[in-house]
Design an enzyme around this catalytic site. Structure first.
Site, PDB file in Angstrom:
ATOM      1  CB  ALA A  12      -0.924  -0.019   1.219  1.00 12.41           C
ATOM      2  CG  ASN A  14       5.063   6.462  -3.159  1.00 13.22           C
ATOM      3  OD1 ASN A  14       4.371   7.006  -2.292  1.00 13.22           O
ATOM      4  ND2 ASN A  14       6.358   6.697  -3.282  1.00 13.22           N
ATOM      5  CB  SER A 123       7.878  -6.426  -6.680  1.00 13.15           C
ATOM      6  OG  SER A 123       6.666  -6.335  -5.976  1.00 13.15           O
ATOM      7  CG  HIS A 179      10.963  -3.095 -16.226  1.00 15.83           C
ATOM      8  ND1 HIS A 179      10.720  -2.035 -17.057  1.00 15.83           N
ATOM      9  CD2 HIS A 179      10.635  -2.665 -14.980  1.00 15.83           C
ATOM     10  CE1 HIS A 179      10.265  -1.018 -16.344  1.00 15.83           C
ATOM     11  NE2 HIS A 179      10.215  -1.371 -15.078  1.00 15.83           N
TER      12      HIS A 179
HETATM   13  N1  APR Z   1       3.895  -7.889   1.938  1.00 11.27           N
HETATM   14  C1  APR Z   1       3.162  -6.835   1.560  1.00 11.27           C
HETATM   15  N2  APR Z   1       3.674  -5.591   1.428  1.00 11.27           N
HETATM   16  C2  APR Z   1       4.963  -5.427   1.686  1.00 11.27           C
HETATM   17  C3  APR Z   1       5.800  -6.494   2.091  1.00 11.27           C
HETATM   18  C4  APR Z   1       5.209  -7.779   2.206  1.00 11.27           C
HETATM   19  N3  APR Z   1       5.919  -8.840   2.558  1.00 11.27           N
HETATM   20  N4  APR Z   1       7.041  -5.995   2.278  1.00 11.27           N
HETATM   21  C5  APR Z   1       6.996  -4.684   2.017  1.00 11.27           C
HETATM   22  N5  APR Z   1       5.741  -4.313   1.655  1.00 11.27           N
HETATM   23  C6  APR Z   1       5.209  -2.988   1.352  1.00 11.27           C
HETATM   24  C7  APR Z   1       5.922  -1.862   2.094  1.00 11.27           C
HETATM   25  O1  APR Z   1       5.547  -1.816   3.462  1.00 11.27           O
HETATM   26  C8  APR Z   1       5.473  -0.639   1.302  1.00 11.27           C
HETATM   27  O2  APR Z   1       4.311  -0.034   1.853  1.00 11.27           O
HETATM   28  O3  APR Z   1       5.373  -2.636  -0.008  1.00 11.27           O
HETATM   29  C9  APR Z   1       5.147  -1.223  -0.084  1.00 11.27           C
HETATM   30  C10 APR Z   1       6.012  -0.631  -1.201  1.00 11.27           C
HETATM   31  O4  APR Z   1       5.664   0.708  -1.321  1.00 11.27           O
HETATM   32  P1  APR Z   1       6.735   1.857  -1.669  1.00 11.27           P
HETATM   33  O5  APR Z   1       7.913   1.729  -0.765  1.00 11.27           O
HETATM   34  O6  APR Z   1       6.016   3.153  -1.691  1.00 11.27           O
HETATM   35  O7  APR Z   1       7.230   1.438  -3.124  1.00 11.27           O
HETATM   36  P2  APR Z   1       6.498   1.683  -4.535  1.00 11.27           P
HETATM   37  O8  APR Z   1       7.000   2.955  -5.139  1.00 11.27           O
HETATM   38  O9  APR Z   1       5.045   1.481  -4.405  1.00 11.27           O
HETATM   39  O10 APR Z   1       7.181   0.511  -5.404  1.00 11.27           O
HETATM   40  C11 APR Z   1       7.002  -0.850  -5.063  1.00 11.27           C
HETATM   41  O11 APR Z   1       7.293  -1.585  -7.349  1.00 11.27           O
HETATM   42  O12 APR Z   1       8.092  -0.497  -9.256  1.00 11.27           O
HETATM   43  C12 APR Z   1       8.399  -1.337  -8.196  1.00 11.27           C
HETATM   44  O13 APR Z   1      10.737  -0.905  -7.874  1.00 11.27           O
HETATM   45  C13 APR Z   1       9.453  -0.765  -7.309  1.00 11.27           C
HETATM   46  O14 APR Z   1       9.894  -2.827  -6.180  1.00 11.27           O
HETATM   47  C14 APR Z   1       9.270  -1.561  -6.064  1.00 11.27           C
HETATM   48  C15 APR Z   1       7.755  -1.759  -6.013  1.00 11.27           C
END
Ligand code: APR
Length: 313
Positions: A12, A14, A123, A179
């Site tokens: 949840a 960005n 991811s 990618h």
């Molecule tokens: N289960 C669920 N959520 C998780 C877990 C898990 N095991 N581990 C981490 N998270 C959550 C984090 O707590 C965080 O809220 O994943 C979220 C990632 O959000 P952001 O840090 O804002 O990252 P974001 O910009 O959304 O990108 C996420 O997508 O494009 C790719 O490279 C980027 O790998 C990254 C992913």
């Protein structure tokens, strides 16, 4: 009888927040925003904010936040952004050690709670993470895709439109392969309202556009200190929508290859038809010798990260 579709967003952050906003506005179904228990408050807060937003914008969607996988049970679609994003100076591949245990945790839970879902992985490093998700869950590869090509193609389209002084709405572009920095722009499939882009843009400018597209994610990371989220979210929602509404759109997606383009047992960006059956078809385009060589280079890069993942079993 369940009539509304259920879309669970794993992560949840960005991208997750923007995904929820888009799914709600498009009324694709009810949305569950999931994050790890320590971030469940963020998931719940974003969900509440977005439900209140519906009272202004006028959409009907139930949006909930949770730290409990049980709330994702029965999902029609799962979109996975769990993990950490890049920081300036990092490549996507630098994320593998951190994001590998996360995607494995997500895969175990998805298998238990959402075995029927169509899954879109975002991811990074994308091609390796989606491979690992499919391997670990044992899900049908038709139901597991990675989001990268739609985003890379969108970046390519924008730069082409700007250079040609054309509307981005008229540009069709296709970027295949992994990618990463070796992604493969397919110039023969790039047109501005049917006119080949190469007739409107000179070689030097095209080369510069290709270079900028390849580094398109990094350019944003450098500016913001974290990775992009608006266009990545829109790209995944286009894929989810094509599945949920059986649109059969032809989209470049990371799909599981079993001999297509000469590659086996790997995920990589190829043109895919997405409909109610998931990945209904992988199109095999006639590539030029140049494009084939670029794809081979890209596949090699993808394979080297997948090898790291396979060794870390
Ligand atoms: N289960 C669920 N959520 C998780 C877990 C898990 N095991 N581990 C981490 N998270 C959550 C984090 O707590 C965080 O809220 O994943 C979220 C990632 O959000 P952001 O840090 O804002 O990252 P974001 O910009 O959304 O990108 C996420 O997508 O494009 C790719 O490279 C980027 O790998 C990254 C992913």
């Amino acid at each position: 009888m369940k009539t509304r579709k259920k879309i669970s967003l794993i992560g949840a952050g960005n991208i997750g927040g923007e995904l929820a906003a888009l799914c709600a506005r498009k009324e694709l179904g009810d949305v569950v925003l999931f994050d790890i228990p320590s971030r469940a408050g963020v998931a719940k807060g974003k969900a509440l904010d977005l439900e209140q937003n519906g009272a202004i914008l006028g959409y009907d969607a139930k949006i909930s936040g949770t730290g409990d996988w049980a709330d994702c049970a029965g999902s029609d679609v799962l979109i996975i952004t769990a993990g950490i994003p890049r920081k300036p100076g990092q490549s996507r591949d630098d994320l593998v050690a951190t994001n590998l245990p996360i995607i494995r945790d997500v895969a175990d839970n998805a298998k238990k709670h959402c075995p029927e879902a169509f899954v879109i992985v975002i991811s990074n490093p994308l091609d390796a993470m989606v491979y690992e998700f499919m391997r670990k869950t044992g899900f049908d590869s038709k139901k597991v895709v990675g989001m990268a090509g739609v985003l890379d193609s969108a970046r390519f389209s924008l730069f082409l439109a700007r250079e040609a002084n054309a509307s981005v709405k008229d540009v069709r572009a296709m970027v295949l392969g992994g990618h990463g920095d070796d992604m493969v722009p397919i110039l023969s499939a790039c047109t501005i309202n049917g006119v080949p882009a190469s007739q409107l843009i000179g070689k030097e400018a095209l080369d510069a556009i290709i270079k900028r597209t390849r580094g398109g994610g990094g350019e944003i990371v450098q500016l913001m200190g974290t990775s992009a989220y608006y266009a990545p979210a829109s790209s995944a929602v286009a894929m989810a929508e094509s599945y949920l509404l059986d649109q059969k759109r032809l989209l470049p997606c990371a799909a599981y290859l079993t001999g297509e383009y000469g590659y086996n047992d790997m995920y990589m960006g190829v043109p895919v038809v997405i409909g109610a059956g998931g990945v209904e078809k992988i199109l095999q385009l006639e590539l030029t010798e140049d494009e084939k060589a670029m794809l081979a280079k890209s596949a090699k890069s993808v394979q080297s990260v997948v090898d790291v993942v396979k060794k870390a079993v």
